[in-house]
Design a protein around this motif. Structure first.
Motif, short mmCIF file in Angstrom:
data_model
loop_
_atom_site.label_atom_id
_atom_site.label_comp_id
_atom_site.label_asym_id
_atom_site.label_seq_id
_atom_site.Cartn_x
_atom_site.Cartn_y
_atom_site.Cartn_z
N SER A 191 8.70 -11.38 0.30
CA SER A 191 8.17 -11.23 1.65
C SER A 191 9.28 -11.12 2.69
CB SER A 191 7.24 -12.40 1.98
OG SER A 191 6.70 -12.26 3.26
N ASP A 192 10.29 -11.96 2.57
CA ASP A 192 11.40 -11.92 3.53
C ASP A 192 12.21 -10.63 3.38
OD1 ASP A 192 10.60 -14.35 4.55
OD2 ASP A 192 12.14 -15.51 3.51
N VAL A 193 12.42 -10.19 2.15
CA VAL A 193 13.14 -8.93 1.93
C VAL A 193 12.33 -7.77 2.50
CG1 VAL A 193 13.96 -7.31 0.15
CG2 VAL A 193 14.44 -9.76 -0.07
N HIS A 194 11.04 -7.74 2.22
CA HIS A 194 10.17 -6.68 2.73
C HIS A 194 10.18 -6.65 4.25
CE1 HIS A 194 6.32 -4.82 3.93
NE2 HIS A 194 6.60 -3.99 2.94
N GLU A 195 10.09 -7.80 4.88
CA GLU A 195 10.10 -7.90 6.34
C GLU A 195 11.39 -7.33 6.92
OE1 GLU A 195 8.73 -9.00 10.24
OE2 GLU A 195 7.68 -8.74 8.33
N ALA A 196 12.52 -7.69 6.32
CA ALA A 196 13.82 -7.19 6.80
C ALA A 196 13.89 -5.67 6.68
CB ALA A 196 14.96 -7.83 6.03
N ILE A 197 13.43 -5.14 5.56
CA ILE A 197 13.45 -3.69 5.35
C ILE A 197 12.50 -3.01 6.33
CG2 ILE A 197 12.86 -1.84 3.73
CD1 ILE A 197 13.80 -3.79 1.47
N SER A 198 11.29 -3.52 6.45
CA SER A 198 10.27 -2.92 7.32
C SER A 198 10.66 -2.92 8.79
CB SER A 198 8.94 -3.67 7.17
OG SER A 198 8.47 -3.58 5.86
N GLN A 199 11.37 -3.96 9.20
CA GLN A 199 11.76 -4.10 10.61
C GLN A 199 13.14 -3.51 10.88
OE1 GLN A 199 9.59 -5.18 12.95
NE2 GLN A 199 8.16 -5.20 11.23
#
Length: 136
Positions: free
Chosen positions: A30-38
């Motif tokens: 979730s944290d990796v996805h959030e960083a990539i998405s943002q």
């Protein structure tokens, strides 16, 4: 007493030190996805599974394919010394990410393991990149 309280909880200071240490070594999907998405990716995401065909078929967005067996001074030289590496493999049943993290750490580079690997990514419902874009 329940099984939960058969062993007393650690002192808050001990718990804080434990969880802080754990978070310094691991991150999650979730944290990796959030960083990539943002567009806040301040790390290099490494797909450390050895098979190129596996990577070509399906990998995390923006991941670089670098099998754990190929991690060495030369292969990491393309990134500045302080670069944080996030490593992942197939999932909890695979220790390739642990092997990669150990190699990177032994080379004096910062590293975290992404918990869950590709299985965790899929379980979260996040999309993959590659020839086969299904999250299966």
């Amino acid at each position: 007493m329940s099984y939960v309280t058969d062993y007393p909880a650690a002192a808050p200071e001990e718990a804080a030190a434990w969880f802080s240490r754990r978070l310094s070594l691991e991150t999650d999907c979730s944290d990796v996805h959030e960083a990539i998405s943002q567009h806040q990716q301040d790390f290099v995401l490494l797909h450390v599974i050895g098979c190129q065909a596996h990577f070509d078929q399906k990998h995390l967005p923006g991941a670089v394919h670098l099998p754990h067996a190929q991690i060495n001074v030369e292969t990491l030289a393309q990134w500045p010394t302080g670069t944080l590496f996030i490593v992942y493999c197939a999932g909890p049943h695979c220790n390739g990410a642990d092997k990669a993290a150990l190699r990177i750490a032994r080379l004096g580079r910062p590293v975290k393991l992404m918990l869950g690997g590709m299985t965790g990514w899929h379980d979260e419902g996040f999309a993959f990149e590659g020839d086969s874009q299904q999250a299966t």
